[in-house]
Write a protein that holds these residues in place. Structure first.
Motif, PDB file in Angstrom:
ATOM      1  N   SER A  55       0.613  -1.187  -0.294  1.00  0.00           N
ATOM      2  CA  SER A  55      -0.381   0.154  -0.039  1.00  0.00           C
ATOM      3  C   SER A  55       0.638   0.973   0.174  1.00  0.00           C
ATOM      4  CB  SER A  55      -0.612  -0.117   1.477  1.00  0.00           C
ATOM      5  OG  SER A  55      -0.023   0.513   2.172  1.00  0.00           O
ATOM      6  N   GLY A  57       0.394   3.969   1.744  1.00  0.00           N
ATOM      7  CA  GLY A  57       0.987   4.315   2.829  1.00  0.00           C
ATOM      8  C   GLY A  57       2.545   3.750   3.633  1.00  0.00           C
ATOM      9  N   ASN A  58       2.402   2.099   3.540  1.00  0.00           N
ATOM     10  CA  ASN A  58       3.240   1.233   3.794  1.00  0.00           C
ATOM     11  C   ASN A  58       4.799   1.303   3.021  1.00  0.00           C
ATOM     12  OD1 ASN A  58       1.855  -0.450   5.731  1.00  0.00           O
ATOM     13  ND2 ASN A  58       0.931  -1.754   4.773  1.00  0.00           N
ATOM     14  N   SER A  94       2.712   9.592   6.484  1.00  0.00           N
ATOM     15  CA  SER A  94       2.743   8.429   5.961  1.00  0.00           C
ATOM     16  C   SER A  94       0.568   7.863   5.628  1.00  0.00           C
ATOM     17  CB  SER A  94       3.211   6.797   6.174  1.00  0.00           C
ATOM     18  OG  SER A  94       4.701   6.976   5.870  1.00  0.00           O
ATOM     19  N   TYR A  95       1.132   7.774   6.716  1.00  0.00           N
ATOM     20  CA  TYR A  95      -1.365   7.147   6.456  1.00  0.00           C
ATOM     21  C   TYR A  95      -2.091   8.790   6.343  1.00  0.00           C
ATOM     22  CZ  TYR A  95       1.357   3.063   7.854  1.00  0.00           C
ATOM     23  OH  TYR A  95       1.850   1.802   7.403  1.00  0.00           O
ATOM     24  N   ALA A  98      -1.971   9.234   2.755  1.00  0.00           N
ATOM     25  CA  ALA A  98      -2.970   7.870   1.607  1.00  0.00           C
ATOM     26  C   ALA A  98      -3.683   8.058   1.854  1.00  0.00           C
ATOM     27  CB  ALA A  98      -2.160   6.568   2.615  1.00  0.00           C
TER      28      ALA A  98
END
Length: 223
Positions: A55, A57-58, A94-95, A98
């Motif tokens: 993903s 985010g990851n 990061s998330y 996303a």
């Protein structure tokens, strides 16, 4: 209005940090959703996510960890506190990025006419540069991808935001290159990416002088 004294207090610096995290994630996500080219590190994470099937985010989080460790070698010492601060930044950023990307996609940003997407992309890239300037000056916690040119700028390049920014673009460009070689496709790598490479250092320097001028650089080391 935040006075100079308040801006340079710990509470003032935390306020600007939160502003910059939100602005950075929002602006980066806007550029991704336009598909007109993102900031080079974001573009590299988008391509990495497609290459290794993670993903977004990851992929952003993984990339951030690797760069955070590399930064310690550039500092010449293992600074546990700096590593923790880098991780504290990349986790929400990061998330959040996303999440904003999904939001902009749901609004149909990616289907807008070309000229609208180009305008939004340039606006987003300007927001990224302003956000970097703000949290580099606050210097509480920092994304490792932006800590890298910060370290280069003040430890190796005599305070130049331009040369340090260009030098820090080499690793993400290599990630994009290898992703393209393995997938045969490029994502979030377009006009805006080249515009970002050419201008971000200048825009950071401009924001240092003109955006929240009462917030000053809090350096940890000298040239």
């Amino acid at each position: 209005m935040i006075t100079t004294t308040r801006a340079d207090t710990l509470s003032g610096r935390f306020f600007f940090l939160f502003v910059s995290i939100f602005l950075n994630a929002f602006s980066n996500a806007l550029t991704v959703s336009t598909n007109m080219g993102s900031a080079i590190w974001t573009a590299s994470a988008v391509n990495l996510s497609h290459w290794v099937h993670l993903s977004l985010g990851n992929a952003l989080f993984l990339e951030g960890i690797v760069v955070a460790v590399a930064n310690l070698f550039l500092l010449g010492r293992f600074d546990y506190f700096r590593l923790i601060r880098n991780l504290l930044y990349i986790t929400p950023f990061s998330y959040l990025l996303a999440g904003f990307e999904h939001f902009f996609i749901s609004l149909g940003v990616g289907t807008l006419p070309l000229w609208w997407r180009l305008i939004l992309d340039v606006v987003g890239l300007f927001g990224v540069a302003v956000a970097v300037s703000i949290y580099q000056r606050a210097n509480l916690i920092m994304h490792p991808n932006d800590d890298l040119p910060y370290i280069l700028r003040f430890r190796f390049m005599h305070g130049s935001p331009v040369w340090s920014q260009w030098a820090s673009n080499v690793p993400p460009l290599l990630i994009v290159l290898f992703s393209w070689l393995f997938t045969g496709q490029l994502f979030a790598f377009n006009f805006g990416t080249f515009y970002n490479i050419a201008t971000q250092g200048y825009l950071i320097g401009w924001a240092d002088r003109h955006v929240f001028k009462n917030l000053h650089h809090h350096l940890e080391f000298k040239n």
